[in-house]
Design a protein around this motif. Sequence first.
Motif, mmCIF file in Angstrom:
data_model
loop_
_atom_site.group_PDB
_atom_site.id
_atom_site.type_symbol
_atom_site.label_atom_id
_atom_site.label_comp_id
_atom_site.label_asym_id
_atom_site.label_seq_id
_atom_site.Cartn_x
_atom_site.Cartn_y
_atom_site.Cartn_z
ATOM 1 N N ARG A 1 15.442 -1.678 -5.631
ATOM 2 C CA ARG A 1 14.479 -2.481 -4.892
ATOM 3 C C ARG A 1 13.235 -2.649 -5.764
ATOM 4 N N SER A 2 12.906 -3.890 -6.119
ATOM 5 C CA SER A 2 11.763 -4.139 -6.986
ATOM 6 C C SER A 2 10.465 -4.043 -6.198
ATOM 7 N N LEU A 3 9.355 -3.997 -6.929
ATOM 8 C CA LEU A 3 8.044 -3.891 -6.289
ATOM 9 C C LEU A 3 7.799 -5.037 -5.321
ATOM 10 N N MET A 4 8.187 -6.265 -5.691
ATOM 11 C CA MET A 4 7.850 -7.439 -4.901
ATOM 12 C C MET A 4 9.014 -7.945 -4.047
ATOM 13 N N LEU A 5 10.064 -7.144 -3.947
ATOM 14 C CA LEU A 5 11.181 -7.591 -3.128
ATOM 15 C C LEU A 5 10.747 -7.735 -1.670
ATOM 16 N N GLY A 6 11.105 -8.869 -1.087
ATOM 17 C CA GLY A 6 10.762 -9.126 0.308
ATOM 18 C C GLY A 6 9.349 -9.593 0.520
ATOM 19 N N ILE A 7 8.551 -9.632 -0.543
ATOM 20 C CA ILE A 7 7.159 -10.064 -0.432
ATOM 21 C C ILE A 7 7.110 -11.567 -0.670
ATOM 22 N N PRO A 8 6.508 -12.336 0.223
ATOM 23 C CA PRO A 8 6.447 -13.792 0.020
ATOM 24 C C PRO A 8 5.853 -14.137 -1.342
ATOM 25 N N LYS B 191 3.282 12.545 10.554
ATOM 26 C CA LYS B 191 3.161 12.011 9.204
ATOM 27 C C LYS B 191 4.544 11.724 8.642
ATOM 28 N N ILE B 192 4.598 10.643 7.850
ATOM 29 C CA ILE B 192 5.861 10.243 7.228
ATOM 30 C C ILE B 192 5.653 10.033 5.734
ATOM 31 N N ARG B 193 6.767 9.990 5.006
ATOM 32 C CA ARG B 193 6.773 9.581 3.608
ATOM 33 C C ARG B 193 7.753 8.419 3.465
ATOM 34 N N VAL B 194 7.478 7.554 2.480
ATOM 35 C CA VAL B 194 8.426 6.486 2.190
ATOM 36 C C VAL B 194 8.746 6.499 0.696
ATOM 37 N N ARG B 195 10.011 6.243 0.397
ATOM 38 C CA ARG B 195 10.459 6.227 -1.000
ATOM 39 C C ARG B 195 11.206 4.918 -1.228
ATOM 40 N N ARG B 196 10.778 4.185 -2.293
ATOM 41 C CA ARG B 196 11.435 2.908 -2.552
ATOM 42 C C ARG B 196 12.914 3.129 -2.827
ATOM 43 N N ARG B 197 13.735 2.307 -2.141
ATOM 44 C CA ARG B 197 15.175 2.431 -2.246
ATOM 45 C C ARG B 197 15.650 2.002 -3.649
ATOM 46 N N PRO B 198 16.780 2.524 -4.099
ATOM 47 C CA PRO B 198 17.316 2.139 -5.423
ATOM 48 C C PRO B 198 17.521 0.624 -5.500
ATOM 49 N N LYS C 114 0.834 -1.200 0.000
ATOM 50 C CA LYS C 114 0.000 0.000 0.000
ATOM 51 C C LYS C 114 0.868 1.250 0.000
ATOM 52 N N LEU C 115 1.891 1.266 0.875
ATOM 53 C CA LEU C 115 2.768 2.429 0.935
ATOM 54 C C LEU C 115 3.481 2.637 -0.393
ATOM 55 N N ASP C 116 3.905 1.539 -1.010
ATOM 56 C CA ASP C 116 4.585 1.638 -2.299
ATOM 57 C C ASP C 116 3.636 2.154 -3.375
ATOM 58 N N ARG C 117 2.404 1.691 -3.326
ATOM 59 C CA ARG C 117 1.433 2.034 -4.351
ATOM 60 C C ARG C 117 1.114 3.531 -4.345
ATOM 61 N N PHE C 118 1.084 4.140 -3.176
ATOM 62 C CA PHE C 118 0.733 5.552 -3.069
ATOM 63 C C PHE C 118 1.871 6.472 -3.490
ATOM 64 N N GLY C 119 3.093 5.959 -3.531
ATOM 65 C CA GLY C 119 4.194 6.749 -4.064
ATOM 66 C C GLY C 119 4.909 7.585 -3.018
ATOM 67 N N PRO C 120 6.062 8.170 -3.427
ATOM 68 C CA PRO C 120 6.946 8.855 -2.480
ATOM 69 C C PRO C 120 6.429 10.195 -1.975
ATOM 70 N N LYS D 119 12.838 -2.088 2.251
ATOM 71 C CA LYS D 119 12.344 -1.620 0.955
ATOM 72 C C LYS D 119 12.362 -0.101 0.789
ATOM 73 N N PHE D 120 12.231 0.629 1.908
ATOM 74 C CA PHE D 120 12.008 2.074 1.791
ATOM 75 C C PHE D 120 13.054 2.883 2.555
ATOM 76 N N ASP D 121 13.243 4.110 2.074
ATOM 77 C CA ASP D 121 13.818 5.182 2.870
ATOM 78 C C ASP D 121 12.646 5.939 3.495
#
Length: 993
Positions: A434-441, A425-432, A105-111, A399-401
Amino acid sequence: MDAYAPIYQLDLGMAHPRVFVGSRELVNEMADDSTYTKFTHRLHKEMRPVFGDGLFSAESTDKAWWKAHRLLVPAFGPIGLSKMFDDIIFPAKNRQDLSAQLVLKLDRFGPEHEIECIEDMARLTFDTIGLCAFGYRFNEFYSKEPHPFMKQLKESIVESGKRSNRPELLNQFYYRDEQHRQENIANMRDLCKKIIRDRDEHPKPDAKDLLNVMLNGVDRETGEKLGVENVIYQIPTLLGGGYETTGATLCFIYYFLCNNPDKLRRAQQEVDEIVGDKVLSYDMLRNLKYLDACMKESLRLQHPVSLLTRFAIKDTVLGGKYFIKKGQMVSGIWRHFHRDPKVWGDDADEFRPERMLDVNFKELPPNSWKPFGDGLRACIGRGFAEQEILINMAMTLQKFDVEQVNPDYRLQLTGQMGVKPVDFKIRVRRRPNRSLMLGIPGGGASQLQDKEPAAARQKQPRAQQQQQQQEQDNKGSVDSSINKPVSVFFGGNMGTSESLVQALSRSAPIFGLDLINIQDLDTATKNKTLPAANPLVIIIPSYEGRPPDNAKKFVAWIEQMASKGEKLPPGTKFAVFGVGNSDWTHTFHKVPRMVDDTLAKIGAERIMDAGFANVKRDLIGPWEAWSEQLCMTLSGTTEKNEKANITDRLGLDVRIEKNNLNALPQALGGEHMSTGIVVVNRELADTSVGAAKRHVEVRLPAGTEYKAGDYLVVQARNPDTTVSRAMRRFSLSAEDVMSVPSSNKDFIPTHPIAVEHFLRSSVELAQPITSRQLATLATYSPPGSPEHTRLEEMQTAYQALLDARYSILDVLEEVPLLPLPFGVYIDLLLPLTPRLYSIASSPLASPGTVSLTFDLLSSPSLSGHGTFSGVASSHLSTRRLPGSPLSCAVRATKLPFRLPASPLTPIIMLAAGSGIAPMRAFCQERAAILQKGGKLGPAVLYFGCRHPDRDFLYREELEAWEAMGVVQVVGCFSRPDGMGDDGKKGGRWVPDA
């Protein structure tokens, strides 16, 4: 608290003013279960409509509370948590996992998306508890609004809290709020019933959740299940007790990390090193040391609850000067006592996770950090919450910064029952890279490896090997189906003999021996007969040349038979093992030798020669050798077969859990211990000419009486340094809880107890290692390894180890890589026995209060491992604050060690050092008689010490009594001029005088 630290009170119209404390020292006193406890109070009463007889609101004395507690504690232990781990991480029934839902969800909403931290974290924790505990998905991340149950539960808790703060009469005017609360409760009950009904109609026998435990589990004590009504109440209890506090804690962690970028980088670096691009596994969690430290430090700086509350169970004194009445409420303020600068230093307000790493954390004073509550009602879900937090941190940082939306934001709090951040409030940005599904079972670059590779499965644990070896051994020379009955009679005042009986009851069945009759000697022989149909083993000590209290009638009976020339029935066979202390030179083993000789004189047949042990030097070694020979003699087995059996049966099935439970019952050595209160603790002599000496006065419980010449039995405690060494050796923490499902040793806990408390209060950690114990350690070292070589060297030089009083722990520290299980270690230990002190006061002068005089034993250990400290004297020396509790009991002397019935009878007294204690009691009693108008005969006291000005104990008091005519004091000083004790330059001892 900032204005009135460390303590203040508020008069809130209750029976007693409410007390608040803000220092570690005062909270540490609150943790004493003999003085304070956790009662349910008005808040719990108002919560009853919501939680019923669930774990939060039920009284600790309720049968339902105990049943649920016994069933759920193991479920929240390490084994239970490992089973629930997959439900937090991995897909269930082809549905996306919970932690992955939030990450995606956090990834989907963007940085650029601003994340309201408390909202998402609360949804995560609520859904996680629902799935892992009850197998129910609230699907918080698939709806815009929170699930109705979450809203209903929150509103019900808040309104209940408000009701508890209002006067009873005023609550009647809030009938609309109460009506809404009752509607919420009804709706929650309907869903709870549905969850239970679904499980009944569609059973899931393989489910690893708590619902199966609660519906199907049977309480081991009562043989009963919880019942559906109780389960209905446990569902909101477990949800309400966990989701908001855990969610708030996650927010606080991210707040502190965002405001400390260097700590955030180190945490992320650890995740990269441990997890990398793999799917997080259960085994990885334990290696996330820095993340764990960040969690602990966040809980220290900002706890999600404000107060830790306990109630005084008797009148007491807090902090040496604050009087607390029985029933008075005392609350520790987490934010303050967790920031006590005396513990945490001048930087106590700073976020520094390094202070929570293993070494630093273990060195903290007791009760410095206690975010999960206190005592028996501590947070049962602690391990679950910690696991949930670490999982979220690891998957997020993998996965995120992470950054704070407003760099200038400073923590603001709100809350009714607990506290949580406002507008954080925080923001998260996918780290360089790092794929969308990295770490996801099921979607990462690397799948989770088989948690038990084939090679590991092929390697059997030692316990399994032992079981197989036992099955093979049972096919050997001992026919386990034919048991030979044996009677065991024992005597003792200190519990030592009983510990040997327990050891025998554990080893005898291996030889086909059945201990059918175990009793104390007086009870067993009240009909003046001994068993002739089966062999008899007698274990008996000698106390100052006299039999123990529970063997006096037995000894008198056999002596009378011998004096009359009477005989026991033909076929009576016996063996005697004697226990004694070589300090009593002239009476050492007097009683067991007399019993052995007398039984032979009156016609009994010796099975084997008597065995003897010296508790001053080595109790277990002689016992093991003698009992081994006894079992072989009775069963007819060989030494080779016996050793094959014994060696492979060492160890206990110890279960270690994360929790914080209360103490052991106050009973040791078969003697009930009461709680006295220390009112005076002062130094009599320093260490300039010998061991320090102290004077302690203890107020006894009401109704307890004593006489001059009696003893005070003191429940000993192993020093903190020794306990810390043992826990460090086995990688245990202060919050770990242990239990042994099955043990025939009375001092081994079958119910959960804090490991630290068990090691401190239940077992002898400093007893010298025996040759058998040393050989046992060697069996756990691989042949040819450095550990095996070192242990072989120690066995060769065993006498040197014994002379240096090496303990098992000392040896283990010299072979740090020896893979000895904790269960084997504690199985080798003896129970911690109470220590006796001669009372140094008279009830005529000091009714209800006893004085003790003792040497403070503390010196570098002969083994070179740390400091040797007396387990009782060091414990007594720490009870320095007036009001400190002390587990103790008065024991009347069984010797004619009293003042003469007539005070006119002349008396000669001899004493040296702290041995003056009973003589002081006699002198004090004579002074009281004189002050009341009585007449005294002459008395002289020969008192030996080293120097007239440095360790002449009670000098002023003795001189005053001498002036009154109570006693003539003859001082004997071995070092009057500072020379040694060799008699040169005028030294004199009591025998010289």
